[in-house]
Design a protein around this motif. Sequence first.
Motif, PDB file in Angstrom:
ATOM      1  N   UNK A  66      52.144  83.016  28.558  1.00 55.22           N
ATOM      2  CA  UNK A  66      52.771  82.185  27.519  1.00 55.22           C
ATOM      3  C   UNK A  66      54.259  81.992  27.784  1.00 55.22           C
ATOM      4  N   UNK A  67      54.925  83.057  28.233  1.00 54.87           N
ATOM      5  CA  UNK A  67      56.348  82.960  28.519  1.00 54.87           C
ATOM      6  C   UNK A  67      56.638  82.006  29.665  1.00 54.87           C
ATOM      7  N   UNK A  68      55.840  82.080  30.726  1.00 52.09           N
ATOM      8  CA  UNK A  68      56.041  81.184  31.860  1.00 52.09           C
ATOM      9  C   UNK A  68      55.750  79.739  31.484  1.00 52.09           C
ATOM     10  N   UNK A  69      54.697  79.526  30.712  1.00 54.61           N
ATOM     11  CA  UNK A  69      54.369  78.170  30.272  1.00 54.61           C
ATOM     12  C   UNK A  69      55.507  77.594  29.453  1.00 54.61           C
ATOM     13  N   UNK A  70      56.030  78.390  28.532  1.00 54.61           N
ATOM     14  CA  UNK A  70      57.140  77.940  27.692  1.00 54.61           C
ATOM     15  C   UNK A  70      58.384  77.670  28.537  1.00 54.61           C
ATOM     16  N   UNK A  71      58.697  78.555  29.479  1.00 52.32           N
ATOM     17  CA  UNK A  71      59.883  78.389  30.330  1.00 52.32           C
ATOM     18  C   UNK A  71      59.753  77.155  31.220  1.00 52.32           C
ATOM     19  N   UNK A  72      58.606  76.950  31.834  1.00 49.28           N
ATOM     20  CA  UNK A  72      58.410  75.802  32.724  1.00 49.28           C
ATOM     21  C   UNK A  72      58.527  74.499  31.937  1.00 49.28           C
ATOM     22  N   UNK A  73      57.941  74.454  30.747  1.00 48.50           N
ATOM     23  CA  UNK A  73      58.052  73.247  29.917  1.00 48.50           C
ATOM     24  C   UNK A  73      59.506  72.978  29.557  1.00 48.50           C
ATOM     25  N   UNK A  74      60.258  74.048  29.203  1.00 44.98           N
ATOM     26  CA  UNK A  74      61.661  73.867  28.847  1.00 44.98           C
ATOM     27  C   UNK A  74      62.441  73.326  30.041  1.00 44.98           C
ATOM     28  N   UNK A  75      62.275  73.944  31.222  1.00 46.75           N
ATOM     29  CA  UNK A  75      62.983  73.469  32.406  1.00 46.75           C
ATOM     30  C   UNK A  75      62.611  72.032  32.739  1.00 46.75           C
ATOM     31  N   UNK A  76      61.346  71.710  32.651  1.00 46.87           N
ATOM     32  CA  UNK A  76      60.910  70.365  32.977  1.00 46.87           C
ATOM     33  C   UNK A  76      61.539  69.351  32.025  1.00 46.87           C
ATOM     34  N   UNK A  77      61.590  69.677  30.739  1.00 44.36           N
ATOM     35  CA  UNK A  77      62.127  68.756  29.733  1.00 44.36           C
ATOM     36  C   UNK A  77      63.653  68.689  29.717  1.00 44.36           C
ATOM     37  N   UNK A  78      64.333  69.727  30.169  1.00 49.03           N
ATOM     38  CA  UNK A  78      65.781  69.798  30.033  1.00 49.03           C
ATOM     39  C   UNK A  78      66.565  69.663  31.333  1.00 49.03           C
ATOM     40  N   UNK A  79      65.917  69.725  32.474  1.00 49.01           N
ATOM     41  CA  UNK A  79      66.645  69.674  33.733  1.00 49.01           C
ATOM     42  C   UNK A  79      66.185  68.529  34.619  1.00 49.01           C
ATOM     43  N   UNK A  80      66.067  67.358  34.032  1.00 44.74           N
ATOM     44  CA  UNK A  80      65.625  66.196  34.807  1.00 44.74           C
ATOM     45  C   UNK A  80      66.818  65.361  35.229  1.00 44.74           C
TER      46      UNK A  80
END
Length: 80
Positions: A66-80
Motif C-alpha cells: 500500500x505504501x509503495x502504491x501510494x508513493x508511486x501514484x504521488x510521484x507520478x502525479x506530482x513530478x511530471x
Amino acid sequence: MDKNLTSQLKGKKILVTGGAGFIGSNICEFLIEHGLERLGDIPHSVADINKARIRLGYNPQYNLRDGLTKAIKWYYNNLQ
C-alpha cells in the motif's frame, strides 16, 4: 497496483535513488514485479528495519504494497 498506472509507466525509464536502501530496494523490487525495470536494478536486498524499530521506535503506517502504491501514484502525479 492500479493496472492503469502500470500501463502508463510501462516503457518509461524510472530512476530510483537510494536503490540499496530499504525503501529504494523495495520500490525496485515492486517495479520489477510489475515489469517496470530500471537501469542498474539491484535484484536482491537483505534490508531489515528491525534496528529502526528498536532504536528509533519506527512503526510503519502502511504495509509495503500500500505504501509503495501510494508513493508511486504521488510521484507520478506530482513530478511530471
